[in-house]
Design an enzyme around this catalytic site. Structure first.
Site, PDB file in Angstrom:
ATOM      1  N   HIS A 123     -74.241 -31.026  -7.489  1.00 32.30           N
ATOM      2  CA  HIS A 123     -74.105 -29.763  -8.221  1.00 32.30           C
ATOM      3  C   HIS A 123     -73.127 -30.477  -9.319  1.00 32.30           C
ATOM      4  O   HIS A 123     -72.596 -31.146  -9.072  1.00 32.30           O
ATOM      5  CB  HIS A 123     -73.410 -28.642  -7.402  1.00 32.30           C
ATOM      6  CG  HIS A 123     -72.458 -28.844  -6.442  1.00 32.30           C
ATOM      7  ND1 HIS A 123     -72.284 -29.509  -5.311  1.00 32.30           N
ATOM      8  CD2 HIS A 123     -70.741 -28.822  -6.846  1.00 32.30           C
ATOM      9  CE1 HIS A 123     -71.381 -29.476  -4.556  1.00 32.30           C
ATOM     10  NE2 HIS A 123     -70.492 -28.841  -5.712  1.00 32.30           N
ATOM     11  N   GLU A 156     -70.776 -24.975 -10.249  1.00 32.96           N
ATOM     12  CA  GLU A 156     -69.683 -24.258  -9.204  1.00 32.96           C
ATOM     13  C   GLU A 156     -68.256 -24.180  -9.967  1.00 32.96           C
ATOM     14  O   GLU A 156     -68.266 -25.448 -10.803  1.00 32.96           O
ATOM     15  CB  GLU A 156     -69.083 -25.663  -8.351  1.00 32.96           C
ATOM     16  CG  GLU A 156     -68.072 -25.404  -7.199  1.00 32.96           C
ATOM     17  CD  GLU A 156     -67.331 -26.211  -6.130  1.00 32.96           C
ATOM     18  OE1 GLU A 156     -66.596 -26.059  -5.832  1.00 32.96           O
ATOM     19  OE2 GLU A 156     -67.911 -27.623  -6.365  1.00 32.96           O
TER      20      GLU A 156
END
Length: 134
Positions: A79, A130
């Site tokens: 991520h 995120e």
């Protein structure tokens, strides 16, 4: 809305080996290992002049990183994390624009001790995003 890139997270099978490569081969500064029980991972951070690399190793068989490594046996980018000023306001704007927030939609405390949320990768061209409150 998003601020600077906070870190890029890379899933690895062997955190000690990955840390050694970053430290000895690339000459990077690598943090101590920290278990993040709430997230099911063990992490280290590699400090770069303009951002960080987070190395993630599964913490138990139910770890989301264990599942990622089943699909990606060699590991890889898991991520990216962007900073936001107000995570609740950012969440509400993102949801209003159709982005899906993973989990129950409430921030959890992340590896830096700050509130974080994850956004569905299908909404961001296959990339798990995120967001972290600064």
């Amino acid at each position: 809305m998003i601020g600077r890139l906070n870190h890029v997270a890379i899933a690895v099978r062997d955190l000690a080996k990955a840390s050694q490569v970053y430290r000895e081969t690339l000459g990077a500064q690598v943090s101590e290992t920290v278990q993040q029980h709430e997230h099911g991972v063990t992490t280290v951070f590699v400090t770069l002049p303009n951002t960080k690399i987070e190395l993630l190793e599964p913490l138990g068989a139910d770890s989301p990183i264990a599942k990622f490594l089943e699909r990606n046996p060699d590991g890889g980018v898991h991520h990216i994390c962007y900073e936001v000023e107000d995570i609740i306001a950012a969440r509400d704007v993102l949801k209003a624009k159709g982005a899906r927030v993973l989990g129950d939609g409430n921030p959890k405390i992340g590896a830096h001790g700050k509130p974080v949320l994850f956004l569905h990768p299908k909404d961001f061209f296959g990339t798990l995003v995120e967001i972290e409150q600064v």
